[in-house]
Scaffold this motif. Sequence first.
Motif, PDB file in Angstrom:
ATOM      1  N   SER A  37       0.831  -1.208   0.000  1.00  0.00           N
ATOM      2  CA  SER A  37       0.000   0.000   0.000  1.00  0.00           C
ATOM      3  C   SER A  37       0.864   1.256   0.000  1.00  0.00           C
ATOM      4  N   TYR A  38       1.930   1.225   0.802  1.00  0.00           N
ATOM      5  CA  TYR A  38       2.824   2.380   0.858  1.00  0.00           C
ATOM      6  C   TYR A  38       3.612   2.536  -0.432  1.00  0.00           C
ATOM      7  N   TYR A  39       4.110   1.412  -0.966  1.00  0.00           N
ATOM      8  CA  TYR A  39       4.935   1.478  -2.169  1.00  0.00           C
ATOM      9  C   TYR A  39       4.131   1.886  -3.407  1.00  0.00           C
ATOM     10  N   ALA A  40       2.810   1.784  -3.346  1.00  0.00           N
ATOM     11  CA  ALA A  40       1.979   2.159  -4.492  1.00  0.00           C
ATOM     12  C   ALA A  40       2.123   3.639  -4.833  1.00  0.00           C
ATOM     13  N   PHE A  41       2.415   4.469  -3.836  1.00  0.00           N
ATOM     14  CA  PHE A  41       2.575   5.902  -4.110  1.00  0.00           C
ATOM     15  C   PHE A  41       3.927   6.452  -3.644  1.00  0.00           C
ATOM     16  N   SER A  42       4.801   5.608  -3.114  1.00  0.00           N
ATOM     17  CA  SER A  42       6.107   6.059  -2.642  1.00  0.00           C
ATOM     18  C   SER A  42       7.012   6.401  -3.821  1.00  0.00           C
ATOM     19  N   PRO A  43       7.816   7.477  -3.709  1.00  0.00           N
ATOM     20  CA  PRO A  43       8.698   7.860  -4.809  1.00  0.00           C
ATOM     21  C   PRO A  43      10.038   7.125  -4.823  1.00  0.00           C
ATOM     22  N   TRP A  44      10.250   6.198  -3.898  1.00  0.00           N
ATOM     23  CA  TRP A  44      11.537   5.501  -3.835  1.00  0.00           C
ATOM     24  C   TRP A  44      11.811   4.753  -5.142  1.00  0.00           C
ATOM     25  N   ALA A  45      13.083   4.490  -5.375  1.00  0.00           N
ATOM     26  CA  ALA A  45      13.476   3.621  -6.480  1.00  0.00           C
ATOM     27  C   ALA A  45      13.071   2.184  -6.161  1.00  0.00           C
ATOM     28  N   SER A  46      12.803   1.387  -7.197  1.00  0.00           N
ATOM     29  CA  SER A  46      12.305   0.020  -6.995  1.00  0.00           C
ATOM     30  C   SER A  46      13.272  -0.833  -6.186  1.00  0.00           C
ATOM     31  N   GLN A  47      14.573  -0.736  -6.485  1.00  0.00           N
ATOM     32  CA  GLN A  47      15.545  -1.538  -5.746  1.00  0.00           C
ATOM     33  C   GLN A  47      15.558  -1.153  -4.275  1.00  0.00           C
ATOM     34  N   SER A  48      15.441   0.122  -3.977  1.00  0.00           N
ATOM     35  CA  SER A  48      15.432   0.583  -2.588  1.00  0.00           C
ATOM     36  C   SER A  48      14.191   0.059  -1.854  1.00  0.00           C
ATOM     37  N   LEU A 112       6.279 -17.012   2.631  1.00  0.00           N
ATOM     38  CA  LEU A 112       5.073 -16.231   2.391  1.00  0.00           C
ATOM     39  C   LEU A 112       5.389 -14.745   2.373  1.00  0.00           C
ATOM     40  N   ALA A 113       6.211 -14.295   3.330  1.00  0.00           N
ATOM     41  CA  ALA A 113       6.561 -12.876   3.402  1.00  0.00           C
ATOM     42  C   ALA A 113       7.328 -12.424   2.163  1.00  0.00           C
ATOM     43  N   ALA A 114       8.284 -13.241   1.710  1.00  0.00           N
ATOM     44  CA  ALA A 114       9.120 -12.855   0.576  1.00  0.00           C
ATOM     45  C   ALA A 114       8.396 -13.032  -0.757  1.00  0.00           C
ATOM     46  N   VAL A 115       7.879 -14.241  -0.993  1.00  0.00           N
ATOM     47  CA  VAL A 115       7.248 -14.535  -2.285  1.00  0.00           C
ATOM     48  C   VAL A 115       5.912 -13.809  -2.414  1.00  0.00           C
ATOM     49  N   GLY A 116       5.165 -13.725  -1.300  1.00  0.00           N
ATOM     50  CA  GLY A 116       3.900 -12.994  -1.349  1.00  0.00           C
ATOM     51  C   GLY A 116       4.110 -11.533  -1.705  1.00  0.00           C
ATOM     52  N   PHE A 117       5.122 -10.922  -1.111  1.00  0.00           N
ATOM     53  CA  PHE A 117       5.448  -9.540  -1.461  1.00  0.00           C
ATOM     54  C   PHE A 117       5.876  -9.443  -2.924  1.00  0.00           C
ATOM     55  N   GLY A 118       6.731 -10.368  -3.348  1.00  0.00           N
ATOM     56  CA  GLY A 118       7.185 -10.351  -4.735  1.00  0.00           C
ATOM     57  C   GLY A 118       6.038 -10.491  -5.716  1.00  0.00           C
ATOM     58  N   PHE A 119       5.106 -11.387  -5.409  1.00  0.00           N
ATOM     59  CA  PHE A 119       3.944 -11.576  -6.284  1.00  0.00           C
ATOM     60  C   PHE A 119       3.140 -10.285  -6.388  1.00  0.00           C
ATOM     61  N   ILE A 124       0.708  -6.723  -9.045  1.00  0.00           N
ATOM     62  CA  ILE A 124      -0.236  -5.680  -8.631  1.00  0.00           C
ATOM     63  C   ILE A 124       0.332  -4.292  -8.921  1.00  0.00           C
ATOM     64  N   LEU A 125       1.588  -4.070  -8.519  1.00  0.00           N
ATOM     65  CA  LEU A 125       2.211  -2.771  -8.756  1.00  0.00           C
ATOM     66  C   LEU A 125       2.931  -2.691 -10.100  1.00  0.00           C
TER      67      LEU A 125
END
Length: 252
Positions: A37-48, A112-119, A124-125
């Motif tokens: 939810s935060y990364y959907a509008f965060s200006p950070w670079a993807s790697q960061s 779940l934490a790693a792969v779920g986030f990656g998915f 989604i993003l």
Amino acid sequence: MKLYLRYLRSDLIKLRRQPLLWIHLVIPLVGIAVFLSYYAFSPWASQSKVEAYLQIVAISLPTMIGIVCAFAADQEANAGNFQMLLTSPVKPLPFVSKISLLLLLGLASVMLAAVGFGFGYIFILGSSLYDLTFYVCAGGILFIGSIFMYILHLIISLRYGRGASMGLGIVESLVAALLLTGLGDFNWIYVPCAWSARWITIWAQYPYARLQEIPPQMLLNRGIVHVLAGTAIIAILFGVWLYRWEGKRSLE
């Protein structure tokens, strides 16, 4: 083997009356939802973004391990004051069953934490920075680096109780965060709670590099040796300790 499987089945049945399964399931899902939810509008670079998320997971692991090991030990204390652990005809088996279950739950949770986030991050993003293989490897790295702490916290929980395990877990998380800074550049290999955090940072920065391509100042090769040796040593110490432990806690 049959006796071990019986103990493991018994531990699985006990999960119905424990919050362990929900802890390992709900907390990763909540973390994924919050960060996506935060990364959907965060200006950070993807790697960061990816690196920061994986570092937060690694930093949180000691606290979570301290909590789940405390719950597991308390369950045995309440079920006849550790009688199931102490009355086995083959004493190591119930302990091995207990740590096996905790490790299986831990592996499932970090995957779940790693792969779920990656998915979510990919589909989604819409990020194409890393594929799902990267996140599967990240989950494996987080898990391998935390095996030492599972064994350590189970010993502490059985011997000293819930407060000691949880308190140590919180301190370890703070130390892990501190050692991600320059203070840990040459010291992290000696501090087990920092292994997962430093490993995952290197993986996020050099995900497809070979060992010889990673800068030597990262101490990756020495870190791998320390992780493997440290995990083997504490597993042996755990085996020696359980033969001497008689079901008493220091608070008694």
